[in-house]
Design a protein around this motif. Structure first.
Motif, mmCIF file in Angstrom:
data_model
loop_
_atom_site.group_PDB
_atom_site.id
_atom_site.type_symbol
_atom_site.label_atom_id
_atom_site.label_comp_id
_atom_site.label_asym_id
_atom_site.label_seq_id
_atom_site.Cartn_x
_atom_site.Cartn_y
_atom_site.Cartn_z
ATOM 1 N N TRP A 38 0.936 -1.015 0.036
ATOM 2 C CA TRP A 38 -0.038 0.063 0.060
ATOM 3 C C TRP A 38 0.981 1.317 0.175
ATOM 4 N N PRO A 39 0.813 2.018 -1.083
ATOM 5 C CA PRO A 39 1.534 3.535 -1.221
ATOM 6 C C PRO A 39 1.113 4.326 0.065
ATOM 7 N N GLY A 40 2.001 4.793 0.918
ATOM 8 C CA GLY A 40 1.400 5.554 2.025
ATOM 9 C C GLY A 40 0.931 6.983 1.347
ATOM 10 N N GLY A 41 -0.103 7.426 1.924
ATOM 11 C CA GLY A 41 -0.877 8.420 1.163
ATOM 12 C C GLY A 41 -1.647 8.210 -0.082
ATOM 13 N N ILE A 70 0.438 10.718 -5.630
ATOM 14 C CA ILE A 70 0.135 9.363 -6.386
ATOM 15 C C ILE A 70 -0.088 9.664 -7.895
ATOM 16 N N ARG A 71 -0.940 10.526 -8.137
ATOM 17 C CA ARG A 71 -1.436 10.801 -9.479
ATOM 18 C C ARG A 71 -0.229 11.182 -10.461
ATOM 19 N N LYS A 72 0.648 12.194 -9.738
ATOM 20 C CA LYS A 72 1.846 12.480 -10.462
ATOM 21 C C LYS A 72 2.815 11.282 -10.629
ATOM 22 N N ALA A 126 -4.682 1.714 5.220
ATOM 23 C CA ALA A 126 -5.671 1.965 3.951
ATOM 24 C C ALA A 126 -7.086 2.443 4.673
ATOM 25 N N VAL A 127 -7.417 1.664 5.764
ATOM 26 C CA VAL A 127 -8.673 1.716 6.272
ATOM 27 C C VAL A 127 -8.459 3.165 7.100
ATOM 28 N N THR A 128 -7.510 3.481 7.761
ATOM 29 C CA THR A 128 -7.117 4.940 8.350
ATOM 30 C C THR A 128 -7.383 5.923 7.297
#
Length: 253
Positions: free
Chosen positions: A96-99, A107-109, A172-174
């Motif tokens: 899971w990528p943090g953020g 992430i989009r970048k 991810a849940v947080t």
């Protein structure tokens, strides 16, 4: 909407929980009994909660919303990737990528960087690089594809996330809860169901159990997508009819 069948859930082993010493007391309402040191999930309650989750997912997808599937554990990765791909839904099955949600712009970048590398290869720019540079770019592209390839088409935050093993995927849940994104999750007896909006109590460790639950979930999402498609076609037909009637009025004048 697809309905959960207790017999099918039983045959898939959805009722097998964790060892009693690892249980989370908040799962007590969903536990039927203890057997040989293992908690047994009440499948009648699983069926009810699964139906509730499926009903909500069908409504979401009938409105054209996207659901992000998350499962990085070995037993769930292939199963989740298969179902999510067939539904044309984004998914995360690697780290899971943090953020991922809370810093979605970054992430989009990264995704855009991956797309720009693809463009370089198409327009010939890639071939102008040195051998060493091409190797570095290829490695960067492969790494981006591994971690973000399955969400490359996700241009905005998902309307919900579906998680297998909320304990493992707690980040991810947080992040989802922080942003007010509804969380659907398969919740085993060692997890806290209060962290999830739509709890599906059951075995989150066995591929067969996960696949059984996702079969029902997928059918509901397909129903929602079909309804969405039917509504769009109906609107198009009505629009064409209005246009034709308007043209007829002008011709009459």
């Amino acid at each position: 909407m697809a309905k959960a069948n207790v017999k099918d859930l039983l045959e898939a082993g959805v009722h097998f929980g964790h060892m009693t010493r690892k249980w989370n007391p908040n799962m007590a309402p969903y536990i039927f009994m203890e057997k040989n040191g293992i908690h047994i999930v009440d499948l009648h309650k699983t069926a009810v909660k699964l139906d509730e989750a499926c009903n909500a997912l069908e409504k979401l997808t009938s409105a054209g919303k996207k659901v992000l599937f998350v499962a990085t554990k070995k037993q769930a990765k292939e199963v989740v990737a298969k179902h999510a791909s067939e539904l044309n839904m984004p998914y995360i099955t690697e780290r899971w990528p943090g953020g991922m949600l809370t810093n979605f712009v970054t992430i989009r970048k990264a995704v855009k960087k991956m797309n720009s590398i693809d463009k370089m290869k198409k327009d010939g720019t890639f071939e102008t690089l040195s051998k060493k540079e091409r190797l570095q770019v290829d490695r960067q592209r492969a790494n981006l594809e591994k971690n973000l390839g399955s969400i490359s088409d996700m241009v905005r935050l998902p309307s919900a996330i579906f998680v297998v093993d909320i304990l493992r995927e707690h980040i991810a849940v947080t992040e989802a809860k922080k942003l007010g994104i509804p969380v659907f999750g398969i919740v085993d007896t060692n997890s806290d169901p209060r962290k999830v909006d739509f709890v599906i109590p059951g075995n989150d460790d066995a591929s067969k159990s996960i696949d059984m639950i996702l079969n029902v979930v997928s059918d509901s999402i397909r129903d929602g997508q079909s309804q969405r498609k039917a509504d769009k076609e109906k609107s198009k037909e009505e629009g064409e009819k209005v246009s034709a009637d308007t043209d007829a009025d002008f011709d009459a004048e």
